[in-house]
Scaffold this active site. Structure first.
Site, mmCIF file in Angstrom:
data_model
loop_
_atom_site.group_PDB
_atom_site.id
_atom_site.type_symbol
_atom_site.label_atom_id
_atom_site.label_comp_id
_atom_site.label_asym_id
_atom_site.label_seq_id
_atom_site.Cartn_x
_atom_site.Cartn_y
_atom_site.Cartn_z
ATOM 1 N N ASP A 59 -84.424 14.044 70.093
ATOM 2 C CA ASP A 59 -84.473 12.950 69.122
ATOM 3 C C ASP A 59 -83.078 12.715 68.542
ATOM 4 O O ASP A 59 -82.071 12.912 69.231
ATOM 5 C CB ASP A 59 -85.500 13.296 68.033
ATOM 6 N N HIS A 85 -85.091 9.977 62.018
ATOM 7 C CA HIS A 85 -86.255 10.004 62.901
ATOM 8 C C HIS A 85 -86.586 11.414 63.385
ATOM 9 O O HIS A 85 -87.751 11.838 63.357
ATOM 10 C CB HIS A 85 -85.994 9.077 64.087
ATOM 11 N N SER A 89 -94.549 7.416 67.149
ATOM 12 C CA SER A 89 -93.598 8.498 66.836
ATOM 13 C C SER A 89 -94.227 9.535 65.929
ATOM 14 O O SER A 89 -93.862 10.707 65.963
ATOM 15 C CB SER A 89 -92.368 7.937 66.130
#
EC number: 3.4.21.-
Length: 422
Positions: A170, A202, A358
């Site tokens: 990520d 994220h 996600s």
């Protein structure tokens, strides 16, 4: 083993309708291709000497074409072979080549395929007011979970992922966030000239859902930062490098049965990376992936289309599919993916509430880590079978032609005394 109950107070100022993150592209258009950069996949069964000779040939062809056509003057990247990837029986490399060299590569008898490198996107999220219903859902057997000012129990075995490693490919992880209690590890950073931190948020968010002390499914698992993104997009040159590192690190550390990879990323269908995920599966490593946020069939997305990854769609608290979540026969399981609170960037205590696949994928990656800490799951096939065996069927409304299975951690079937009326 003990059984634990975590009370979660769900507070939300208002209930929003279906959220609609910006969609990722389904096909690789001109803007998705990285000019002059390629991923080359070699045929299986080549010896080390054959691969070495092939790369010498590539270098000689590349140099000859540079001299003949002055390809470097065009401004296109033509630096030759850049990075090498070896995942189980799969050998690949990335490179910057002119078109003539790429054509010659495609005709070489040792080459299986030549694909232009592409941009890949994080499975995007939408920020909304704070909520924490997702954990309660994990142990409720798919029972709809109230969203407003309501106490919900998250029930789990106290092993809680202990002794398991979750690798998060990520934007990096803020390993100093209080949620990780020292269990965050800086693994690999593929982004040149960038620190191994998470300035985008994220990766930290995803890791918090897997293993945060408050927001995590597997509250004692280790999380390993594998940075392949610096912002919301990257390329397979960096993603393959990072995935290759993860597979080697898991293998070299002898933790195949105690490790899971999470990929909360999505892009157009890209066979070389699907092949990489498949070869990791053959090597004995479990990968969990987001279905994507296009509101369309996930078969057109990578890595969602990888046949032996665990592909995760998003479900809302009342068992409906959010309009953004991809679907289809490739989707293995549905997990909480709307209004999910977790760690965030900016400080060691920061949080954010987001929506998207996600968020759904790390719920299942966390479940894999959780189960690995107290069950004997000797292979990725055994992991997938166990996760799917625990699911609750036929609850998701508007699942279209997807397998209709919602995530469940199995706690009510374990030999514990449950709270009254649970």
């Amino acid at each position: 083993m003990q059984f634990l109950s975590l009370n979660l107070l769900l507070l939300l100022p208002f209930v929003a309708g279906d959220l609609a993150p910006q969609p990722e592209p389904l096909r690789a258009g001109p803007s998705d291709v990285v000019p002059g950069q390629y991923i080359v996949t070699l045929k299986e069964g080549l010896s080390s000497a054959q691969i070495r000779d092939h790369k010498k040939w590539v270098n000689s062809v590349h140099r000859a074409n540079l001299d003949s056509f002055a390809a470097g003057a065009s401004g296109v990247e033509t630096e030759g072979i850049m990075k090498h990837f070896h995942i189980h029986n799969l050998n690949m490399y990335s490179g910057g080549f002119d078109e003539k060299t790429a054509e010659e590569l495609s005709r070489n008898p040792y080459v299986k395929s030549v694909h232009p490198d592409q941009h890949v996107y994080l499975a995007k999220t939408v920020t909304q007011p704070q909520a924490r219903w997702g954990l309660g859902y994990m142990s409720s057997k798919g029972k709809p979970v109230p969203l407003h000012s309501t106490l919900v129990d998250y029930l789990y075995d106290d092993k809680a992922g202990e002794g398991v490693w979750a690798y998060v490919l990520d934007t990096g992880i803020n390993v100093n966030h209080v949620e990780f209690e020292g269990r965050g590890i800086l693994g690999h950073n593929a982004i040149p000239n960038k620190p191994h931190t998470d300035e985008f948020g994220h990766g930290t968010y995803v890791a918090g859902i897997i293993a945060g002390k408050t927001y995590g499914v597997a509250k004692k698992a280790n999380v390993v930062s594998a940075k392949a993104f610096d912002t919301g997009s990257s390329t397979y040159n960096y993603i393959l490098e990072t995935y290759d590192w993860i597979v080697r690190n898991i293998t070299d550390s002898n933790r195949k049965n105690k490790a899971v990879i999470n990929l909360s990323i999505s892009g157009a269908k890209y066979q070389p990376f699907d092949d990489a995920v498949e070869n990791a599966f053959k090597a004995g490593i479990t990968t969990v992936v987001a279905a994507g946020n296009d509101g369309k069939d996930a078969k057109n997305n990578t890595p969602a289309s990888s046949p032996n990854a665990i592909t995760v769609g998003a479900v809302r608290w009342e068992n409906t599919r959010p309009s953004f979540s991809n679907y289809g026969k490739i989707v293995d399981i549905w997990a909480p993916g709307e209004l999910i609170k977790s760690c965030w960037k900016g400080s060691n205590t920061a949080t954010s509430t987001q929506s998207g696949t996600s968020a759904a994928s790390p719920h299942v990656a966390g479940l894999v880590a959780y189960l690995m800490s107290f069950e004997n799951l000797p292979s990725p096939s055994a992991v997938t079978a166990r996760v799917l065996n625990l699911t609750i069927p036929n609850l998701v409304k508007d699942a279209k032609d997807s397998p209709n299975r919602v995530v469940y951690n199995g706690i009510q079937e374990r030999k514990f005394t449950l709270p009254k009326d649970y």
